[in-house]
Design an enzyme around this catalytic site. Structure first.
Site, PDB file in Angstrom:
ATOM      1  N   HIS A  48       0.745  -1.254  -0.048  1.00  0.00           N
ATOM      2  CA  HIS A  48      -0.001   0.146  -0.063  1.00  0.00           C
ATOM      3  C   HIS A  48       0.616   1.186  -0.002  1.00  0.00           C
ATOM      4  O   HIS A  48       0.266   2.531   0.095  1.00  0.00           O
ATOM      5  CB  HIS A  48      -0.943   0.070   1.203  1.00  0.00           C
ATOM      6  CG  HIS A  48      -2.065  -1.079   1.083  1.00  0.00           C
ATOM      7  ND1 HIS A  48      -2.867  -0.941   0.107  1.00  0.00           N
ATOM      8  CD2 HIS A  48      -2.261  -2.135   2.091  1.00  0.00           C
ATOM      9  CE1 HIS A  48      -3.844  -2.128   0.215  1.00  0.00           C
ATOM     10  NE2 HIS A  48      -3.478  -2.814   1.512  1.00  0.00           N
ATOM     11  N   ARG A  73       7.129  -6.274   2.884  1.00  0.00           N
ATOM     12  CA  ARG A  73       5.759  -6.848   2.622  1.00  0.00           C
ATOM     13  C   ARG A  73       5.582  -6.484   1.121  1.00  0.00           C
ATOM     14  O   ARG A  73       5.806  -5.239   0.515  1.00  0.00           O
ATOM     15  CB  ARG A  73       4.687  -5.802   3.290  1.00  0.00           C
ATOM     16  CG  ARG A  73       3.344  -6.534   2.844  1.00  0.00           C
ATOM     17  CD  ARG A  73       1.979  -6.272   3.729  1.00  0.00           C
ATOM     18  NE  ARG A  73       1.561  -4.808   3.573  1.00  0.00           N
ATOM     19  CZ  ARG A  73       0.445  -4.395   4.146  1.00  0.00           C
ATOM     20  NH1 ARG A  73      -0.460  -4.994   4.545  1.00  0.00           N
ATOM     21  NH2 ARG A  73       0.196  -2.921   3.843  1.00  0.00           N
ATOM     22  N   GLU A 152      -6.409 -12.708   6.169  1.00  0.00           N
ATOM     23  CA  GLU A 152      -7.192 -11.578   6.328  1.00  0.00           C
ATOM     24  C   GLU A 152      -8.561 -11.411   5.627  1.00  0.00           C
ATOM     25  O   GLU A 152      -9.347 -10.629   5.345  1.00  0.00           O
ATOM     26  CB  GLU A 152      -6.551 -10.131   5.780  1.00  0.00           C
ATOM     27  CG  GLU A 152      -5.883 -10.490   4.494  1.00  0.00           C
ATOM     28  CD  GLU A 152      -4.760  -9.444   4.349  1.00  0.00           C
ATOM     29  OE1 GLU A 152      -4.857  -8.520   4.745  1.00  0.00           O
ATOM     30  OE2 GLU A 152      -4.115  -9.700   3.109  1.00  0.00           O
ATOM     31  N   ASP A 178      -8.607  -5.369   6.263  1.00  0.00           N
ATOM     32  CA  ASP A 178      -9.186  -6.410   5.195  1.00  0.00           C
ATOM     33  C   ASP A 178     -10.119  -7.497   5.760  1.00  0.00           C
ATOM     34  O   ASP A 178     -10.980  -7.873   4.903  1.00  0.00           O
ATOM     35  CB  ASP A 178      -7.898  -7.188   4.559  1.00  0.00           C
ATOM     36  CG  ASP A 178      -7.204  -5.966   3.327  1.00  0.00           C
ATOM     37  OD1 ASP A 178      -7.787  -5.821   2.393  1.00  0.00           O
ATOM     38  OD2 ASP A 178      -6.141  -5.754   3.848  1.00  0.00           O
TER      39      ASP A 178
END
Length: 260
Positions: A48, A73, A152, A178
Protein backbone atom coordinates in the site's frame (compact mmCIF):
# COMPACT_ATOMS: atom_id res chain seq x y z
CA UNK A 1 31.10 -17.81 6.32
CA UNK A 2 27.34 -18.44 6.70
CA UNK A 3 24.40 -16.15 5.97
CA UNK A 4 23.82 -13.57 8.74
CA UNK A 5 21.61 -14.64 11.63
CA UNK A 6 18.01 -13.48 11.36
CA UNK A 7 17.58 -11.94 14.83
CA UNK A 8 13.86 -11.39 14.32
CA UNK A 9 13.27 -15.06 13.46
CA UNK A 10 15.35 -16.13 16.45
CA UNK A 11 13.31 -13.86 18.73
CA UNK A 12 10.04 -15.30 17.47
CA UNK A 13 11.27 -18.84 18.03
CA UNK A 14 12.35 -17.90 21.55
CA UNK A 15 8.86 -16.57 22.28
CA UNK A 16 9.93 -12.95 22.76
CA UNK A 17 7.47 -10.17 21.94
CA UNK A 18 8.61 -8.01 19.05
CA UNK A 19 7.26 -4.46 18.74
CA UNK A 20 7.24 -2.91 15.29
CA UNK A 21 6.03 -0.07 13.11
CA UNK A 22 5.03 0.44 9.48
CA UNK A 23 7.40 2.36 7.20
CA UNK A 24 5.20 3.84 4.50
CA UNK A 25 7.05 6.85 3.13
CA UNK A 26 8.97 4.77 0.57
CA UNK A 27 12.08 6.80 1.32
CA UNK A 28 15.31 5.70 3.03
CA UNK A 29 15.70 9.01 4.87
CA UNK A 30 12.33 8.65 6.59
CA UNK A 31 12.99 4.97 7.37
CA UNK A 32 16.36 5.84 8.88
CA UNK A 33 14.67 8.44 11.09
CA UNK A 34 12.11 5.83 12.14
CA UNK A 35 14.89 3.39 13.02
CA UNK A 36 16.18 5.74 15.72
CA UNK A 37 13.14 4.75 17.81
CA UNK A 38 14.69 1.26 18.03
CA UNK A 39 11.59 -0.70 17.12
CA UNK A 40 12.32 -4.42 16.92
CA UNK A 41 11.00 -4.55 13.37
CA UNK A 42 9.92 -2.18 10.61
CA UNK A 43 7.68 -3.07 7.69
CA UNK A 44 8.90 -1.75 4.36
CA UNK A 45 5.51 -1.79 2.70
CA UNK A 46 5.32 -2.76 -0.94
CA UNK A 47 1.56 -3.35 -0.92
CA UNK A 48 0.00 0.00 0.00
CA UNK A 49 3.02 2.34 -0.02
CA UNK A 50 4.64 3.56 -3.28
CA UNK A 51 7.68 1.29 -3.02
CA UNK A 52 9.46 -0.58 -5.80
CA UNK A 53 12.53 -2.84 -5.75
CA UNK A 54 14.94 0.12 -5.76
CA UNK A 55 13.30 1.96 -2.87
CA UNK A 56 12.99 -1.29 -0.90
CA UNK A 57 16.69 -1.99 -1.40
CA UNK A 58 17.68 1.52 -0.32
CA UNK A 59 15.69 1.12 2.89
CA UNK A 60 17.28 -2.27 3.53
CA UNK A 61 20.64 -0.54 3.21
CA UNK A 62 19.90 2.13 5.82
CA UNK A 63 18.61 -0.50 8.25
CA UNK A 64 21.82 -2.55 8.09
CA UNK A 65 23.32 -2.71 11.56
CA UNK A 66 20.30 -1.06 13.18
CA UNK A 67 18.18 -2.44 16.02
CA UNK A 68 15.14 -2.47 13.74
CA UNK A 69 14.85 -5.60 11.60
CA UNK A 70 13.49 -5.07 8.09
CA UNK A 71 10.30 -6.92 7.16
CA UNK A 72 9.42 -6.47 3.48
CA UNK A 73 5.73 -6.69 2.63
CA UNK A 74 5.14 -7.64 -0.98
CA UNK A 75 2.14 -6.54 -3.04
CA UNK A 76 1.27 -10.18 -3.87
CA UNK A 77 2.59 -13.66 -3.16
CA UNK A 78 4.74 -14.15 -6.22
CA UNK A 79 7.88 -16.29 -6.52
CA UNK A 80 9.89 -13.83 -8.59
CA UNK A 81 9.05 -10.90 -6.31
CA UNK A 82 10.19 -13.01 -3.34
CA UNK A 83 13.40 -13.88 -5.18
CA UNK A 84 14.12 -10.24 -5.96
CA UNK A 85 13.67 -8.89 -2.43
CA UNK A 86 15.66 -11.77 -0.90
CA UNK A 87 18.50 -11.13 -3.33
CA UNK A 88 18.29 -7.42 -2.45
CA UNK A 89 19.03 -8.36 1.17
CA UNK A 90 15.70 -8.95 2.87
CA UNK A 91 15.59 -11.91 5.24
CA UNK A 92 11.97 -11.59 6.37
CA UNK A 93 9.04 -11.34 3.97
CA UNK A 94 5.37 -10.61 4.74
CA UNK A 95 2.89 -11.80 2.10
CA UNK A 96 -0.70 -10.49 2.03
CA UNK A 97 -3.94 -12.35 1.32
CA UNK A 98 -2.91 -15.94 2.01
CA UNK A 99 -6.01 -18.13 2.02
CA UNK A 100 -4.96 -21.80 1.78
CA UNK A 101 -2.36 -24.23 3.02
CA UNK A 102 -1.34 -24.89 -0.58
CA UNK A 103 -0.64 -21.20 -1.14
CA UNK A 104 1.36 -21.03 2.10
CA UNK A 105 3.40 -24.09 1.06
CA UNK A 106 4.18 -22.54 -2.33
CA UNK A 107 5.40 -19.35 -0.65
CA UNK A 108 7.58 -21.33 1.75
CA UNK A 109 9.23 -23.05 -1.21
CA UNK A 110 9.70 -19.74 -3.02
CA UNK A 111 11.69 -18.50 0.00
CA UNK A 112 14.22 -21.36 -0.14
CA UNK A 113 16.90 -22.74 -2.39
CA UNK A 114 16.58 -26.28 -3.77
CA UNK A 115 16.08 -29.01 -2.77
CA UNK A 116 13.77 -27.46 -0.12
CA UNK A 117 12.47 -24.82 -2.51
CA UNK A 118 12.57 -23.11 -5.88
CA UNK A 119 14.52 -19.89 -5.20
CA UNK A 120 16.85 -19.16 -8.09
CA UNK A 121 20.51 -19.62 -7.14
CA UNK A 122 21.87 -16.38 -8.55
CA UNK A 123 23.44 -15.20 -5.31
CA UNK A 124 26.82 -14.43 -6.87
CA UNK A 125 25.67 -10.96 -7.94
CA UNK A 126 23.20 -10.42 -5.11
CA UNK A 127 23.45 -7.96 -2.26
CA UNK A 128 22.27 -10.75 0.05
CA UNK A 129 25.57 -12.61 -0.37
CA UNK A 130 27.56 -9.38 0.01
CA UNK A 131 28.26 -9.80 -3.70
CA UNK A 132 29.90 -13.21 -3.19
CA UNK A 133 31.75 -12.16 -0.03
CA UNK A 134 29.69 -14.76 1.89
CA UNK A 135 30.88 -17.99 0.25
CA UNK A 136 28.43 -20.22 2.15
CA UNK A 137 25.39 -18.04 1.53
CA UNK A 138 23.43 -20.49 -0.64
CA UNK A 139 24.23 -23.40 1.69
CA UNK A 140 23.03 -21.54 4.79
CA UNK A 141 20.44 -18.95 3.70
CA UNK A 142 17.42 -21.28 4.00
CA UNK A 143 17.80 -21.40 7.78
CA UNK A 144 17.81 -17.61 8.10
CA UNK A 145 14.82 -16.61 5.96
CA UNK A 146 11.57 -15.87 7.74
CA UNK A 147 8.14 -16.06 6.13
CA UNK A 148 5.14 -14.26 7.59
CA UNK A 149 1.76 -14.75 5.92
CA UNK A 150 -1.27 -12.49 6.23
CA UNK A 151 -4.64 -14.12 6.85
CA UNK A 152 -7.29 -11.47 6.28
CA UNK A 153 -10.40 -13.08 4.84
CA UNK A 154 -13.07 -15.47 6.01
CA UNK A 155 -11.73 -18.04 3.56
CA UNK A 156 -8.25 -17.70 5.02
CA UNK A 157 -9.57 -18.14 8.54
CA UNK A 158 -11.51 -21.19 7.41
CA UNK A 159 -8.20 -22.67 6.27
CA UNK A 160 -6.19 -21.40 9.24
CA UNK A 161 -5.42 -24.87 10.61
CA UNK A 162 -3.96 -25.94 7.25
CA UNK A 163 -1.89 -22.76 7.06
CA UNK A 164 -0.61 -23.28 10.60
CA UNK A 165 0.35 -26.86 9.75
CA UNK A 166 2.51 -25.72 6.82
CA UNK A 167 6.26 -26.18 7.19
CA UNK A 168 8.35 -23.13 6.47
CA UNK A 169 5.88 -20.60 7.86
CA UNK A 170 7.23 -18.66 10.84
CA UNK A 171 4.30 -16.40 11.65
CA UNK A 172 0.72 -15.62 10.74
CA UNK A 173 -0.37 -11.99 10.65
CA UNK A 174 -4.02 -11.05 10.96
CA UNK A 175 -5.03 -8.10 8.76
CA UNK A 176 -7.83 -6.28 10.64
CA UNK A 177 -8.85 -3.83 7.90
CA UNK A 178 -9.20 -6.39 5.11
CA UNK A 179 -10.82 -8.87 7.45
CA UNK A 180 -13.39 -6.29 8.50
CA UNK A 181 -14.19 -5.48 4.87
CA UNK A 182 -14.47 -9.15 3.97
CA UNK A 183 -16.86 -9.69 6.88
CA UNK A 184 -19.13 -6.91 5.66
CA UNK A 185 -17.86 -4.16 7.96
CA UNK A 186 -15.58 -2.03 5.76
CA UNK A 187 -13.66 0.57 7.73
CA UNK A 188 -14.83 -0.86 11.05
CA UNK A 189 -12.23 -3.26 12.42
CA UNK A 190 -13.60 -2.47 15.88
CA UNK A 191 -16.98 -4.07 15.13
CA UNK A 192 -17.74 -6.69 17.81
CA UNK A 193 -18.00 -9.51 15.26
CA UNK A 194 -14.62 -8.59 13.78
CA UNK A 195 -13.01 -8.28 17.20
CA UNK A 196 -14.35 -11.67 18.25
CA UNK A 197 -12.93 -13.19 15.08
CA UNK A 198 -9.53 -11.55 15.64
CA UNK A 199 -9.42 -12.74 19.25
CA UNK A 200 -10.17 -16.32 18.22
CA UNK A 201 -7.62 -16.25 15.39
CA UNK A 202 -4.82 -14.83 17.53
CA UNK A 203 -5.49 -17.47 20.18
CA UNK A 204 -5.36 -20.27 17.61
CA UNK A 205 -2.11 -18.99 16.16
CA UNK A 206 -0.53 -18.45 19.57
CA UNK A 207 -1.43 -22.04 20.54
CA UNK A 208 0.46 -23.36 17.49
CA UNK A 209 4.18 -23.41 16.77
CA UNK A 210 3.81 -20.22 14.70
CA UNK A 211 3.99 -16.63 15.98
CA UNK A 212 0.87 -14.45 15.90
CA UNK A 213 1.09 -10.93 14.49
CA UNK A 214 -1.15 -7.92 13.94
CA UNK A 215 -1.18 -4.13 13.48
CA UNK A 216 -2.89 -1.62 15.75
CA UNK A 217 -2.84 2.15 15.31
CA UNK A 218 -3.88 3.13 18.84
CA UNK A 219 -2.39 2.06 22.14
CA UNK A 220 -5.54 0.61 23.73
CA UNK A 221 -6.12 -1.69 20.77
CA UNK A 222 -2.46 -2.69 20.70
CA UNK A 223 -2.61 -3.68 24.36
CA UNK A 224 -5.76 -5.68 23.70
CA UNK A 225 -4.18 -7.56 20.81
CA UNK A 226 -1.08 -8.28 22.88
CA UNK A 227 -3.28 -9.72 25.60
CA UNK A 228 -4.99 -11.91 23.00
CA UNK A 229 -1.69 -13.49 21.97
CA UNK A 230 -0.01 -11.21 19.42
CA UNK A 231 3.74 -11.80 19.59
CA UNK A 232 4.93 -9.57 16.76
CA UNK A 233 2.88 -6.43 17.15
CA UNK A 234 3.03 -3.29 15.02
CA UNK A 235 1.96 -0.28 17.08
CA UNK A 236 1.93 2.50 14.49
CA UNK A 237 2.28 3.67 10.91
CA UNK A 238 4.84 6.40 10.24
CA UNK A 239 2.61 8.28 7.79
CA UNK A 240 -0.21 8.40 10.34
CA UNK A 241 2.15 9.41 13.15
CA UNK A 242 3.36 12.41 11.15
CA UNK A 243 -0.14 13.35 10.00
CA UNK A 244 -1.52 13.23 13.54
CA UNK A 245 1.34 15.28 14.98
CA UNK A 246 1.04 17.90 12.25
CA UNK A 247 -2.74 18.19 12.54
CA UNK A 248 -2.58 18.37 16.32
CA UNK A 249 -0.06 21.22 16.15
CA UNK A 250 -2.19 23.17 13.68
CA UNK A 251 -5.43 22.56 15.59
CA UNK A 252 -3.74 23.85 18.73
CA UNK A 253 -2.81 27.12 17.05
CA UNK A 254 -6.12 27.44 15.28
CA UNK A 255 -7.85 27.26 18.67
CA UNK A 256 -5.42 29.75 20.21
CA UNK A 257 -5.82 32.29 17.42
CA UNK A 258 -9.58 31.84 17.43
CA UNK A 259 -9.65 32.74 21.10
CA UNK A 260 -7.86 36.03 20.59
Amino acid sequence: MPAPENRFKAALRAGRTQIGCWAGFADPYATEVLSTANFDWLVIDGEHAPNDLQTIMHQLQVLDGKQSHAVVRLPVGNEWLIKQVLDAGAQTVLVPLVETGEQAAFLARAMRYPPQGIRGAGAALARASRFSAIPDYIATANDQVCLLVQVETARGLGNLDAILATDGIDGVFIGPADLAADMGHPGDAGHPDVQDTIRSALARIAASDKAAGILATDDATAQTYHGWGAQFLAVGIDVMLLARAARTAMELWTDRLGAE
